[in-house]
Every structure is written in structure tokens, then in C-alpha cells.
Design an enzyme around this catalytic site. Structure first.
Site, mmCIF file in Angstrom:
data_model
loop_
_atom_site.group_PDB
_atom_site.id
_atom_site.type_symbol
_atom_site.label_atom_id
_atom_site.label_comp_id
_atom_site.label_asym_id
_atom_site.label_seq_id
_atom_site.Cartn_x
_atom_site.Cartn_y
_atom_site.Cartn_z
ATOM 1 N N HIS A 189 20.404 -0.817 25.096
ATOM 2 C CA HIS A 189 20.220 -1.064 23.658
ATOM 3 C C HIS A 189 21.328 -0.404 22.845
ATOM 4 O O HIS A 189 21.933 -1.037 21.965
ATOM 5 C CB HIS A 189 18.869 -0.497 23.205
ATOM 6 C CG HIS A 189 17.679 -1.293 23.645
ATOM 7 N ND1 HIS A 189 17.571 -2.642 23.440
ATOM 8 C CD2 HIS A 189 16.527 -0.915 24.274
ATOM 9 C CE1 HIS A 189 16.409 -3.067 23.922
ATOM 10 N NE2 HIS A 189 15.758 -2.036 24.441
ATOM 11 N N THR B 158 -1.504 3.390 -8.185
ATOM 12 C CA THR B 158 -2.477 4.282 -8.820
ATOM 13 C C THR B 158 -1.780 5.431 -9.538
ATOM 14 O O THR B 158 -2.187 5.834 -10.634
ATOM 15 C CB THR B 158 -3.446 4.835 -7.759
ATOM 16 O OG1 THR B 158 -4.055 3.741 -7.061
ATOM 17 C CG2 THR B 158 -4.531 5.680 -8.398
ATOM 18 N N GLU C 261 17.396 2.174 27.660
ATOM 19 C CA GLU C 261 17.771 2.624 26.319
ATOM 20 C C GLU C 261 19.285 2.670 26.144
ATOM 21 O O GLU C 261 19.799 2.402 25.052
ATOM 22 C CB GLU C 261 17.159 4.002 26.029
ATOM 23 C CG GLU C 261 15.643 4.045 26.066
ATOM 24 C CD GLU C 261 14.996 3.050 25.109
ATOM 25 O OE1 GLU C 261 15.607 2.742 24.058
ATOM 26 O OE2 GLU C 261 13.888 2.560 25.417
ATOM 27 N N PRO D 182 0.832 -1.213 0.000
ATOM 28 C CA PRO D 182 0.000 0.000 0.000
ATOM 29 C C PRO D 182 0.864 1.259 0.000
ATOM 30 O O PRO D 182 1.832 1.362 0.750
ATOM 31 C CB PRO D 182 -0.793 -0.126 1.307
ATOM 32 C CG PRO D 182 -0.815 -1.585 1.616
ATOM 33 C CD PRO D 182 0.490 -2.124 1.111
ATOM 34 N N GLY D 183 0.508 2.211 -0.861
ATOM 35 C CA GLY D 183 1.235 3.465 -0.918
ATOM 36 C C GLY D 183 2.483 3.442 -1.759
ATOM 37 O O GLY D 183 3.235 4.417 -1.786
ATOM 38 N N SER D 184 2.740 2.344 -2.476
ATOM 39 C CA SER D 184 3.975 2.232 -3.260
ATOM 40 C C SER D 184 3.883 2.933 -4.613
ATOM 41 O O SER D 184 4.885 3.030 -5.321
ATOM 42 C CB SER D 184 4.336 0.760 -3.457
ATOM 43 O OG SER D 184 3.271 0.056 -4.069
ATOM 44 N N GLY D 185 2.691 3.404 -5.010
ATOM 45 C CA GLY D 185 2.567 4.188 -6.236
ATOM 46 C C GLY D 185 1.859 3.493 -7.373
ATOM 47 O O GLY D 185 2.048 3.857 -8.532
#
Length: 612
Positions: free
Chosen positions: A428, A209, A425, A204-207
């Protein structure tokens, strides 16, 4: 019934208002006395009448005192004869002026027709008004078979391939479609068959359309677009009728492009869901198959379709002759992300010092739509602060907002929780900085965002399509860094590491069952391979291994988790001073950027380690 009731109410109110208006005008005139013939004779004899006007059978008497009166004469006899019979002498009649007026044709016919026709007209209007609502409903029912096809022709902003950043190979695939629409004879002379359908597949949203619109813009032909979900209705056969209408509209406008978005709404595999073979959705799919097969060889209609679930589409839809060509649209890499950012930054007041390359580095996995939304959030963020130009920091803040949610500086947190979060944090970040195969740390923060009390942002320097076992083990150790840091510092653990443990456990299971990286099993995949598609999702998956193997898989997952725990404990146990230094700096500043973090560790001269 509701519409009919409303119409009846409207008609009644209208008639009531008309009645009031007519009664007002009729009653507004001065009242005129109506006399009998004997009374008329009496007034003539007493010389009260000055003039009499005769119009048909109606008499209008003008009296000498300036008043008027009305009367009716006998139908068969004349006025003089009638008055003589009532005792009016010739002398009295000489003093009265008698004027005879001819009755107009309009008044004559109006007097006859209006009383007969007006009630009929009112009744006809009444029933027409009642039936108009029902007629509209009938028209709506009859129009169910028409598709809600939208035309993209004539739009003010014409989209071309220049408006699509990246996707070089995908655009090359579609350029052939553009060339066919412009000069089809070039291909037909060679005996070539241009693909009748092109399926655009991607996240979705990859282009998808946007690419379809660019094809229409480049070829300069009519562009029709519709969502596949609009074909399906509650009435059986409506979807198939709309498909016929859609394709016939595209054929009439040929050469043209027909774009069907989210085709998986009707193109799911048949016989794999509810409803059986007579399901309305399946009938709609059957009609699509028939229409695409019914195209002539030299037809100039190209069907483009988009989906993000190609795995559930029916195989008949994908066979040659229908959707011959499949274009896979991947998420943009770092180069393409930079181009997309430049494209969307053109119409925004961005500082010249903004480095879009750094933005592209921090946004792996973002689609084109995500990047557009990112710059929009940055513009909103800058406007909220009263700025007139977007800075680099505004875009960085928007990245974190999109990934994690807005900052929650107003959340009340005790000093003890802040300290635990800082060490968590720092654990990490220190593990990531200590291991050779880890991605570099870009930012550390103990400011709460979304559901996270703090976060460590680490991103790769370059795009990696493949990952090694050592990289996965490094990720596991980094995920365990927060848990181990809490345990070593406070001799206790909190619920803050729950999400880290969930991610680490899932990654460990994939190493065993999917990637074949377990020494116990070797290169074997234990994933689900036989699944039943149910309403578009893989469910009721049958596992292809025994319960004994499942238990062994669980032990291997625990083994990977234990290995990551021991690695993190070994690193943090030997570098407690570095852990404490990072945590104290976080407590003071709350946020450390990449440059600050690297400068903090530089004097410690930590040697990068490799997981063996």
C-alpha cells in the site's frame, strides 16, 4: 393494583405497630384492684380505708397499708347514702376522709367523643392512603399533555459565538436572528419579516446544538430546548397537546428562542410511512405546522430546529413562513479543525511543543464532537501512563484509536502472519509513494487495531472538495497494492485483502454509475433516482436501466478493478527491492512514521509515476 396493595400493606403494618404501642403503655402501669360496693363497706367497717376520692361515678380508695383500689358508686344516689344502706355506721364514716373532685371538661368530652370519632378517623386515613396512589396515577395521565420543556436560562456557563470555533458564514446567518431579538423594530420599520424558523442541517456532531445555545447566549433571551422524540406518545393526541404547551410557554416568555432537536423524529414526510394520515406522529407534525403559521407578524419567538436528515422532512415544514432559513453546517476544514482543537485544548495540560496543525492535517472528516473526543482520549491515554502533560504522540495515538480502535499488542500472531502483514502494508505504502496523484503516507504499522491486522495512514496535504478521475484511479491502485504485494512475494493471496477489495469495488461502481467517469458510458449517471422513503430511509429504489445495461455496468466495474490491479503489479514488479526494504523495516520496528518512511525511500530515488 401494585400501588394499592403496597398501600394496604403499609396501613396494616402501621395499625399493628400503634396497637402494640398503646397496649405497652396501657399495660405498663401498676395493676389496681377493683372492688364492689359491699367490699368497700366491709373495708370501711374494718377501718382499712384512709381516704376516698370521688370523681364523677368513679371512686378511688386509698388504704392504710399504702395500696389503692377502684370502685363505682351508684348513679342516682350519693356515696354516704349508699354506704349507709350497705351497713356502714356514722362512726366508721367519720374516720374516713371523703374528697369530691370535679370532672374536667376535656375528660368528659374525650370520654364521649374519642370512642365514636377515633374509628372514623382511622377509616378516613385508611381510604385516603389507598386513593393517594390512584390520584397520583390520574395526575400523571392528565399531565401527558404537558411538554418536558427544559430551560437553558440561568446556566452557570454562558455560551456565545466565541465558544464556537470556525463556522464563520453560519454564525453570520444567525447573527441576524440575534439582532432581531435585540432590536426587532429596526427590521419591522423596513417592512422586513424576520425568519420565523431556522433549520440547522449538518452531520452528527457538527455543532448544531452548540450554535443554537450560542444564539441564545448572544441575544440574552430565554432559551427553551426539547427533543422532538419527546412529543410522540402511545396515546393519540398527546403529541399535539405537548406542541401547544411548548409553543405557549415560549410565547409567554417572549422574546425567546425555542430549540427543537432532531426534528426529523416528527417531521418526516407524511404519507410515506406506516400508520396512514391518522398516525400520532403525523398529528404532531400537523400541530407544529399550525403553531408556526399562527405566529403574529411581530412575534418575538424564534424557532430553531436541528436535523441530520433534511432529505426526509415534509415539504410543508420547509415552506416560507415556517422554516424560512436553512443553515447548512459542513464538517470543518483544516483551518477550522485547528481552531476547534485550540478551543478544546484550553483547559487541558498540553505541551507547548504540540503542533495542532499536524493534528488537524491527520483528522480530515472529523466533526467538532470528534475532535473534542479525540483530545479527551489523549488526556485519558496520558493519565493512564502516569503523565501530567499531554504530548504530541499521545494525540497521534488517540487519532488511530478513534479511527481503528485500541492497539492489540497482546494478540498472538505467528511470524508468518507478521511477514505477510508487513509486505501487505508495504505494498500500500509503496504504491502511494510511487504515484504522483496519491496522498502522502503519514504512518505505516503492523500492530493490530480493531479488526485490522495493520494499517497505512495516508492523508491529503490540503482539503479537496473535488476529486479528479486520476486521483480515483490512484486510490484504486493503492487499495490493490496489498493484494498484489502478497501475490508477488508469496505466490499466493490471503483474506487480509478482503476489505481492500470491497472498498475498491464500491469505488469502481461509483465511478461508473455516479461520477460518469466510464469511457464506455461517458457522462451518464446510473444511480437510483426514484425512491420511496420508508421509515426514514431510502428503500425499494427503482433502477432506471435495463438488465443489459446492468451487465455492462458490472463489466465496467471489473475493467476499473483490472486496470488498478495491472498498475499495482507493474509498480511493485519493478520496485521489489524497495518493497522488501520497507517490509523488513516494518518487521523490525512495527511502526514507521512519515519522516522515517521518507528517509527510507530517499536513497532509492523513486520517480513519481502518473496513471495514464
Amino acid at each position: 393494583m401494585k400501588q394499592i396493595s403496597r398501600n394496604i400493606f403499609f396501613v396494616v403494618i402501621t395499625l399493628f405497630i400503634l396497637t402494640l404501642v398503646f397496649s405497652f403503655f396501657i399495660g405498663s402501669g401498676a395493676e389496681t384492684e377493683t372492688l364492689s360496693l359491699s367490699k368497700v363497706a366491709e373495708k370501711i367497717n374494718t377501718a382499712e380505708v384512709e381516704r376516698i376520692e370521688i370523681e364523677g361515678n368513679d371512686l378511688t380508695l386509698f388504704l392504710r397499708d399504702g395500696s389503692e383500689a377502684k370502685a363505682k358508686k351508684e348513679l342516682e344516689a350519693g356515696l354516704t347514702e349508699t354506704l349507709t344502706n350497705y351497713g356502714v355506721g356514722a362512726t366508721q364514716l367519720k374516720d374516713v376522709e371523703i374528697i369530691v373532685k370535679e370532672e374536667s371538661g376535656f375528660q368528659f368530652w374525650a370520654g364521649i367523643l374519642i370512642p365514636a370519632i377515633l374509628p372514623l378517623i382511622i377509616l378516613i386515613f385508611f381510604f385516603w392512603f389507598l386513593l393517594r396512589g390512584a390520584k397520583g396515577g390520574a395526575n400523571q395521565v392528565m399531565s401527558f399533555g404537558r411538554s418536558n420543556l427544559k430551560s437553558g436560562t440561568g446556566q452557570k456557563t454562558k455560551i456565545t459565538f466565541n465558544d464556537v470555533a470556525g463556522l464563520k458564514e453560519e454564525k453570520q446567518e444567525l447573527l441576524e436572528v440575534v439582532e432581531f431579538l435585540k432590536s426587532p423594530q429596526k427590521f419591522l420599520r423596513m417592512g422586513a419579516k424576520i425568519p420565523r424558523g431556522v433549520l440547522l442541517m449538518g452531520a452528527p456532531g457538527s455543532g448544531k446544538t452548540l450554535l443554537a445555545r450560542a444564539v441564545a447566549g448572544e441575544s440574552g433571551v430565554p432559551f427553551f430546548h426539547i427533543s422532538a422524540s419527546e412529543f410522540v406518545e402511545m396515546f393519540v393526541g398527546v403529541g399535539a397537546a405537548r406542541i401547544r404547551d411548548t409553543f405557549s410557554t415560549a410565547k409567554r416568555a417572549a422574546p425567546s428562542i425555542l430549540f427543537i432537536d432532531e426534528i426529523d423524529a416528527v417531521g418526516r414526510q407524511r404519507g410515506a410511512g406506516l400508520g396512514g394520515g391518522h398516525d400520532e406522529r403525523e398529528q404532531t407534525l400537523n400541530q407544529i405546522l399550525v403553531e408556526m403559521d399562527g405566529f403574529d407578524r411581530d412575534s418575538k419567538v424564534i424557532v430553531l430546529a436541528a436535523t441530520n436528515r433534511p432529505d426526509i422532512l415534509d415539504q410543508a415544514l420547509l415552506r416560507p413562513g415556517r422554516f424560512d432559513r436553512r443553515v447548512v453546517i459542513h464538517l470543518p476544514d483544516i483551518q477550522e479543525r485547528e481552531q476547534i482543537l485550540k478551543l478544546h485544548a484550553r483547559n487541558k495540560p498540553v505541551e507547548k511543543s504540540v503542533d495542532l496543525r499536524k493534528i488537524a492535517v491527520r483528522t480530515p472528516g472529523f466533526s467538532g464532537a470528534d475532535l473534542e473526543n479525540l483530545l479527551n482520549e489523549a488526556a485519558i491515554f496520558a493519565a493512564r501512563q502516569g503523565k501530567k502533560i499531554i504530548s504530541q504522540q499521545d494525540i497521534f495515538s488517540s487519532i488511530e484509536k478513534v479511527l481503528l480502535g485500541p492497539e492489540k499488542k497482546g494478540r498472538v500472531i505467528s511470524e508468518k502472519e507478521r511477514e505477510i502483514t508487513a509486505y501487505h502494508e508495504a505494498g500500500h505504502a509503496l504504491i502511494a509513494a510511487s504515484l504522483k496523484d496519491a496522498d502522502p503516507v503519514h504512518k505505516i504499522s503492523i500492530i493490530s487495531r480493531g479488526h485490522a491486522g495493520g494499517y497505512t495512514l495516508k492523508l491529503p496535504l490540503e482539503e479537496n472538495r473535488l476529486r479528479t478521475k486520476k486521483q480515483f484511479l490512484t486510490d484504486l491502485a493503492t487499495l490493490m497494492g496489498g493484494y498484489v504485494a502478497e501475490e508477488l512475494t508469496f505466490k499466493d493471496v490471503t483474506t487480509g485483502a478482503s476489505n481492500d477489495l470491497e472498498k475498491a469495488t464500491e469505488l469502481s461502481r461509483q465511478l461508473v454509475t455516479r461520477y460518469g467517469m466510464s469511457e464506455k458510458f461517458g457522462p451518464v449517471s446510473w444511480g437510483h433516482t426514484d425512491t420511496s422513503i420508508f421509515l426514514g430511509r431510502d428503500m425499494m429504489g427503482e433502477k432506471h436501466y435495463s438488465d443489459e445495461t446492468a451487465a455492462t455496468i458490472d463489466r465496467e466495474v471489473v475493467n476499473f478493478m483490472d486496470m488498478a490491479y495491472k498498475t499495482a503489479k507493474k509498480i511493485l514488479g519493478t520496485r521489489k527491492k524497495a518493497l522488501e526494504k520497507i517490509a523488513k523495516e516494518l518487521l523490525e520496528k512495527e511502526t514507521l512514521e512519515q519522516e522515517e518512511f521518507n528517509a527510507l525511500l530517499a536513497p532509492l530515488k523513486l520517480k513519481p509515476l502518473t496513471i495514464s
